[in-house]
Design an enzyme around this catalytic site. Structure first.
Site, PDB file in Angstrom:
ATOM      1  N   LYS A  22     -19.697 -48.181  57.773  1.00 25.19           N
ATOM      2  CA  LYS A  22     -20.219 -49.217  56.875  1.00 25.19           C
ATOM      3  C   LYS A  22     -19.265 -49.406  55.688  1.00 25.19           C
ATOM      4  CE  LYS A  22     -23.457 -48.038  53.753  1.00 25.19           C
ATOM      5  NZ  LYS A  22     -23.061 -48.355  52.372  1.00 25.19           N
ATOM      6  N   ASN A  23     -18.806 -48.294  55.109  1.00 18.03           N
ATOM      7  CA  ASN A  23     -18.021 -48.377  53.873  1.00 18.03           C
ATOM      8  C   ASN A  23     -16.558 -48.732  54.095  1.00 18.03           C
ATOM      9  OD1 ASN A  23     -20.327 -47.920  52.509  1.00 18.03           O
ATOM     10  ND2 ASN A  23     -19.905 -45.786  52.020  1.00 18.03           N
ATOM     11  N   ARG A  92     -24.813 -53.460  45.973  1.00 20.50           N
ATOM     12  CA  ARG A  92     -23.804 -53.328  44.905  1.00 20.50           C
ATOM     13  C   ARG A  92     -22.419 -53.642  45.447  1.00 20.50           C
ATOM     14  NH1 ARG A  92     -21.761 -50.449  40.793  1.00 20.50           N
ATOM     15  NH2 ARG A  92     -19.779 -49.489  41.289  1.00 20.50           N
ATOM     16  N   CYS A 116     -29.237 -48.901  40.163  1.00 17.25           N
ATOM     17  CA  CYS A 116     -29.802 -48.681  41.505  1.00 17.25           C
ATOM     18  C   CYS A 116     -30.352 -47.264  41.480  1.00 17.25           C
ATOM     19  CB  CYS A 116     -28.733 -48.858  42.573  1.00 17.25           C
ATOM     20  SG  CYS A 116     -27.586 -47.514  42.614  1.00 17.25           S
ATOM     21  N   ARG A 121     -24.059 -47.054  37.797  1.00 14.66           N
ATOM     22  CA  ARG A 121     -22.989 -47.597  38.657  1.00 14.66           C
ATOM     23  C   ARG A 121     -22.408 -48.903  38.103  1.00 14.66           C
ATOM     24  NH1 ARG A 121     -24.797 -47.410  44.637  1.00 14.66           N
ATOM     25  NH2 ARG A 121     -22.576 -47.294  45.010  1.00 14.66           N
ATOM     26  N   ASP A 306     -22.247 -38.628  49.685  1.00  9.73           N
ATOM     27  CA  ASP A 306     -23.148 -39.346  50.602  1.00  9.73           C
ATOM     28  C   ASP A 306     -23.780 -38.420  51.635  1.00  9.73           C
ATOM     29  OD1 ASP A 306     -21.173 -42.404  50.706  1.00  9.73           O
ATOM     30  OD2 ASP A 306     -22.550 -41.573  49.225  1.00  9.73           O
ATOM     31  N   ARG A 398     -29.936 -50.085  56.160  1.00 10.63           N
ATOM     32  CA  ARG A 398     -28.702 -50.536  55.498  1.00 10.63           C
ATOM     33  C   ARG A 398     -27.489 -49.852  56.110  1.00 10.63           C
ATOM     34  NH1 ARG A 398     -28.737 -50.506  49.146  1.00 10.63           N
ATOM     35  NH2 ARG A 398     -26.689 -51.266  49.758  1.00 10.63           N
TER      36      ARG A 398
END
Ligand code: EPZ
Length: 421
Positions: A22-23, A92, A116, A121, A306, A398
């Protein structure tokens, strides 16, 4: 809002294939804003967040189509330069359009992400660095509005904190800037290397991949990315490794890259999880007791923030004290209260959580608060005695593709139910 129901205390067995990261997908998708033509990205996960960033690109004028895990994007007509609040407030990472829009159009208007669940952040480091490259910013109505006459100018920028998306934004701004940009104290996460590979394939000139000192020589024009592949999701991989450690059993994790998880693999071995590494697979299992270990989250290649919530769930199942220290975010212990509902004995003291592992958890109704906290509740539920109901699972959607399907194929008893209002 849906919820997930898990019948715990069942060892897992079988095989699970990891999806694209995802990132990495998020910055690589926004990098297509940098030039016209058809870009082709492979191994793009189909997640709530990737659907959000593609919707954002479409709102700016891009066209895109998906065939399986290949996504093609055309950014010929980028007319709009505003990332609206209703999109940014859900994610974000929408801030990742800031750099490419300033580079392509000389204009970008992005809603401030707002707080969040895991902390304030801010994006001050992104804005400061882009301002050094010649962009002027105003801040009004909750929007950051940036503009530059002509091209951005290469400059030397220094990050107080090695910000991941900050490094990605400056890279995407620098590739089309006039002159050379040096990024000092750059983040070194593997997703940044994936972005550098894509930008290089587009004709960018970048040196220092995988180091904290990046040098970019700006060019006038880039060509579209013909066929760039998103790397395996190391956080999804880590989540399944930890889930196996928690539930017990043994499984093979495929389509992954063990070299992206140096710290986690070491920690799991010390905790008593058996790990065998292949080039693109990991065999993982646990039959004996878990040993307690201490964890301190750090930028890559340290232990990833994470995976902090997930490893905490695992440590509640060990016997003894574990100290888990979160150094990246100021409020990333929202999962503690929920794990306590399952019988965990955890005390938070500032940036550290002291876990007194009793070797067992009990199923209970719990609530997801953010993406990785919800993953830790799934890990706990797989090991807990009895039934666990996890509400607000939109957080999970997500960042985890086909979670129920993948866990069911590993033998978990898991189902999604529509939550009655
Ligand atoms: C990226 O977020 C990841 N998201 C996060 O993953 C991850 O937790 C984080 O990096 C840290 O590894 C994506 O890549 C899309 P940072 P990012 O900027 O870039 C402070 C997930 O679960 N900071 O590296 O937003 C910030 O508050 C998500 O997939 C400033 O103060 O994180 C934080 O304390 C969650 N000012 C620290 O730096 C700034 O301008 C690191 O943040 C920017 C950041």
């Amino acid at each position: 809002m849906d919820k997930i129901v898990i019948e715990g205390c069942r060892p897992l067995k079988g095989e699970v294939a990891i999806s694209g990261a995802k990132n990495a997908a998020l910055p690589l998708i926004t990098a297509t804003l940098l030039t016209s033509g058809w870009h082709t990205l492979h191994n793009v996960p189909d997640l709530r967040d990737t659907r959000t960033i593609l919707a954002l690109l479409a709102s700016l004028g891009a066209k895109w189509e998906r065939q399986g895990t290949t996504v093609r994007i055309n950014s010929d007509k980028i007319e709009n330069f505003e990332a609206s609040y209703d999109l940014v407030k859900t994610m974000r990472a929408s801030v990742l359009v800031l750099g490419p829009l300033l580079a392509r159009l000389g204009r970008a208007r992005v809603s401030l992400p707002g707080g969040c669940a895991i902390g304030a952040r801010p994006i001050d480091l992104h804005v400061q660095a882009l301002a050094k490259m010649g962009a002027d910013f105003t801040l009004e109505g909750g929007y950051v509005d940036g503009s530059v006459k002509g091209r951005l100018t290469g400059s030397t920028v220094y990050f107080d904190i090695p910000t991941v998306t900050g490094t990605e934004n400056i890279l995407m701004a620098a590739v089309l800037a006039k002159g050379t940009t040096i990024i000092k104290n750059a983040a070194k996460e593997p997703e940044i290397g994936n972005l550098i590979d894509m930008l290089t394939a587009m004709g960018a000139r970048i040196r220092g991949r995988d180091t904290d000192l990046l040098q970019v020589e700006g060019v006038k024009k880039l060509r579209p990315a013909e066929g760039v592949t998103i790397i395996a999701d190391r956080i999804e991989t880590g989540t399944y490794l930890i889930a196996l450690g928690a539930a017990g059993g043994e499984a093979k994790i495929t389509n992954c890259d063990p070299s992206l998880l140096p710290s986690l693999l070491e920690k799991l071995r010390v905790a008593g999880v058996e790990i065998e590494e292949g080039r693109s697979w990991i065999r993982v299992g646990r039959t004996g007791h878990l040993r307690s270990i201490d964890i301190k989250t750090m930028p890559f290649p340290g232990f990833p923030t994470d995976l902090q919530a997930q490893i905490m769930a695992l440590m509640t199942l060990s016997r003894g004290l574990s100290v888990i220290t979160e150094t990246i975010f100021e409020n990333r212990f929202m999962h503690v209260a929920e794990l306590r509902r399952m019988g965990a004995d955890i005390r938070v003291d500032g940036h550290s959580a002291i876990v007194n592992g009793h070797g067992r958890l009990l199923g209970a109704p719990v609530m997801a608060t953010d993406l990785r906290a919800s993953a830790s509740l799934v890990v706990a539920a797989l090991a807990a005695e009895g039934t666990t109901e996890i509400s607000r699972v939109y957080h999970l959607d997500r960042g985890y593709e086909d979670l129920e399907g993948k866990l069911t194929r590993l033998g978990a008893v898991i189902r999604r139910v529509k939550e009655t209002q």
